[in-house]
Scaffold this motif. Sequence first.
Motif, PDB file in Angstrom:
ATOM      1  N   ALA A  50       0.837  -1.198   0.000  1.00 23.99           N
ATOM      2  CA  ALA A  50       0.000   0.000   0.000  1.00 23.99           C
ATOM      3  C   ALA A  50       0.871   1.246   0.000  1.00 23.99           C
ATOM      4  N   LEU A  51       0.270   2.374  -0.356  1.00 25.59           N
ATOM      5  CA  LEU A  51       0.980   3.641  -0.305  1.00 25.59           C
ATOM      6  C   LEU A  51       1.159   4.083   1.138  1.00 25.59           C
ATOM      7  N   PRO A  52       2.226   4.790   1.455  1.00 20.55           N
ATOM      8  CA  PRO A  52       2.414   5.277   2.832  1.00 20.55           C
ATOM      9  C   PRO A  52       1.349   6.308   3.200  1.00 20.55           C
ATOM     10  N   LEU A  53       0.898   6.266   4.447  1.00 22.66           N
ATOM     11  CA  LEU A  53      -0.106   7.223   4.896  1.00 22.66           C
ATOM     12  C   LEU A  53       0.454   8.638   4.929  1.00 22.66           C
ATOM     13  N   GLN A  54       1.724   8.778   5.236  1.00 23.93           N
ATOM     14  CA  GLN A  54       2.405  10.065   5.191  1.00 23.93           C
ATOM     15  C   GLN A  54       3.890   9.831   4.903  1.00 23.93           C
ATOM     16  N   LEU A  55       4.542  10.882   4.406  1.00 21.71           N
ATOM     17  CA  LEU A  55       5.951  10.760   4.051  1.00 21.71           C
ATOM     18  C   LEU A  55       6.814  10.987   5.289  1.00 21.71           C
ATOM     19  N   ASN A  56       7.343   9.890   5.838  1.00 20.14           N
ATOM     20  CA  ASN A  56       8.179   9.969   7.033  1.00 20.14           C
ATOM     21  C   ASN A  56       9.646  10.172   6.621  1.00 20.14           C
ATOM     22  N   TRP A  57      10.026  11.435   6.441  1.00 21.27           N
ATOM     23  CA  TRP A  57      11.406  11.736   6.092  1.00 21.27           C
ATOM     24  C   TRP A  57      12.366  11.424   7.233  1.00 21.27           C
ATOM     25  N   GLU A  58      11.798  11.200   8.423  1.00 17.28           N
ATOM     26  CA  GLU A  58      12.650  10.874   9.570  1.00 17.28           C
ATOM     27  C   GLU A  58      13.423   9.571   9.343  1.00 17.28           C
ATOM     28  N   ASN A  59      12.855   8.666   8.518  1.00 20.16           N
ATOM     29  CA  ASN A  59      13.561   7.417   8.239  1.00 20.16           C
ATOM     30  C   ASN A  59      14.898   7.683   7.548  1.00 20.16           C
ATOM     31  N   TYR A  60      14.917   8.632   6.641  1.00 17.90           N
ATOM     32  CA  TYR A  60      16.166   8.970   5.946  1.00 17.90           C
ATOM     33  C   TYR A  60      17.152   9.644   6.890  1.00 17.90           C
ATOM     34  N   VAL A  61      16.639  10.493   7.765  1.00 16.67           N
ATOM     35  CA  VAL A  61      17.514  11.142   8.744  1.00 16.67           C
ATOM     36  C   VAL A  61      18.108  10.106   9.689  1.00 16.67           C
ATOM     37  N   THR A  62      17.270   9.148  10.128  1.00 16.35           N
ATOM     38  CA  THR A  62      17.746   8.105  11.025  1.00 16.35           C
ATOM     39  C   THR A  62      18.800   7.232  10.350  1.00 16.35           C
ATOM     40  N   ALA A  63      18.531   6.846   9.108  1.00 13.05           N
ATOM     41  CA  ALA A  63      19.499   6.025   8.373  1.00 13.05           C
ATOM     42  C   ALA A  63      20.811   6.783   8.195  1.00 13.05           C
ATOM     43  N   TRP A  64      20.732   8.068   7.894  1.00 17.63           N
ATOM     44  CA  TRP A  64      21.930   8.888   7.715  1.00 17.63           C
ATOM     45  C   TRP A  64      22.748   8.954   8.996  1.00 17.63           C
ATOM     46  N   ASN A  65      22.057   9.120  10.113  1.00 16.82           N
ATOM     47  CA  ASN A  65      22.749   9.245  11.401  1.00 16.82           C
ATOM     48  C   ASN A  65      23.258   7.911  11.930  1.00 16.82           C
ATOM     49  N   ARG A  66      22.740   6.802  11.440  1.00 16.21           N
ATOM     50  CA  ARG A  66      23.181   5.479  11.893  1.00 16.21           C
ATOM     51  C   ARG A  66      24.398   4.962  11.124  1.00 16.21           C
ATOM     52  N   GLY A  67      25.003   5.801  10.341  1.00 15.70           N
ATOM     53  CA  GLY A  67      26.238   5.405   9.673  1.00 15.70           C
ATOM     54  C   GLY A  67      26.205   5.448   8.167  1.00 15.70           C
ATOM     55  N   VAL A  68      25.020   5.686   7.574  1.00 15.28           N
ATOM     56  CA  VAL A  68      24.943   5.714   6.119  1.00 15.28           C
ATOM     57  C   VAL A  68      25.828   6.821   5.543  1.00 15.28           C
ATOM     58  N   LEU A 234      22.413  -2.025   9.720  1.00 15.08           N
ATOM     59  CA  LEU A 234      21.120  -1.468  10.100  1.00 15.08           C
ATOM     60  C   LEU A 234      20.145  -2.554  10.530  1.00 15.08           C
ATOM     61  N   LEU A 235      20.487  -3.815  10.208  1.00 14.21           N
ATOM     62  CA  LEU A 235      19.650  -4.931  10.629  1.00 14.21           C
ATOM     63  C   LEU A 235      19.998  -5.310  12.061  1.00 14.21           C
ATOM     64  N   SER A 236      19.003  -5.596  12.864  1.00 17.57           N
ATOM     65  CA  SER A 236      19.218  -5.904  14.282  1.00 17.57           C
ATOM     66  C   SER A 236      18.549  -7.233  14.629  1.00 17.57           C
ATOM     67  N   LYS A 237      19.211  -7.986  15.494  1.00 12.75           N
ATOM     68  CA  LYS A 237      18.640  -9.253  15.947  1.00 12.75           C
ATOM     69  C   LYS A 237      17.441  -9.037  16.855  1.00 12.75           C
ATOM     70  N   HIS A 238      17.345  -7.868  17.454  1.00 14.84           N
ATOM     71  CA  HIS A 238      16.297  -7.619  18.439  1.00 14.84           C
ATOM     72  C   HIS A 238      15.189  -6.731  17.882  1.00 14.84           C
ATOM     73  N   GLY A 248      17.989   3.660   3.643  1.00 17.06           N
ATOM     74  CA  GLY A 248      19.414   3.538   3.367  1.00 17.06           C
ATOM     75  C   GLY A 248      19.677   2.943   2.001  1.00 17.06           C
ATOM     76  N   MET A 249      18.854   1.984   1.586  1.00 20.33           N
ATOM     77  CA  MET A 249      19.005   1.378   0.269  1.00 20.33           C
ATOM     78  C   MET A 249      18.726   2.386  -0.842  1.00 20.33           C
TER      79      MET A 249
END
Length: 277
Positions: A50-68, A234-238, A248-249
Amino acid sequence: MTRTGFFSAISRVFMWSFLLALVVVVAYPLLWMVLNGFKTNTELFGNPFALPLQLNWENYVTAWNRGVSDYLTASVLVTVTSTIATVFISAWAAYGLTRVRMPFGRTVSGLILGGLMLAPAVALVPLVRMFQAMGLYNTFWALLILYTAFRIPFTTFLIRAYMIDLPREVDEAAEVDGASRWTTFWRITLPMCKPIIISTVILHVLFAWNEYLFAMVFTSGTGVQTLPVGLTSLLSKHGTDYPVVFAGMVVAALPVIVLFFASQRYFIKGLSEGIGK
């Protein structure tokens, strides 16, 4: 409508249907990845198509800050330097094989092109031991040397195929005017090889940007890991935040897509003229 016109119309319909299906097969996974990069985990697992309900740009910020950002910098550095080294060395080697008369020239050409048959996986263990002994393990130099060495045979093969049919009269005229071999190569032959040079640059960028085996084996730190290896962190066992992984992809795929579309005209021309000769 004649019988010939009817079959011609049917063939066009089948051709356009096939091309449309091919576009869907290629473009849909990319679009799906981009859209899922804007979702939350709940949305993704609830209805991944399905289409996203809203554009969560925070995902890109989080990926960037996690080492991307670090992985992107490492990928750009390794890709750019290995591309320059590979294409320059291969072009110089191709020039020597096609323009310089040397003893055992065919043997040398066969040895260089024989590198195409060497599988990288076969040489992993001795290469690891050698790089550890040289102090190059887990450094940018390791990837630079590996990416350059293993791509020189293929790149030389393409550029040599293009140079074979270039007019030798231009080289002879430059020699009469007093130009050295280096001047002839740099100012005359290399500009004439612009289409195949651009094609080899794109092919090497695609290889170096997406290469995983060497990057995984020869690097083990955030500062030197490239995007294909870094994204796995970025993948976590937990519990993995998959929209962040998709974000990130997207960041990893975007530069290569832009590069290809910006230079596809030269890419197709270089390959068709080089391999077809």
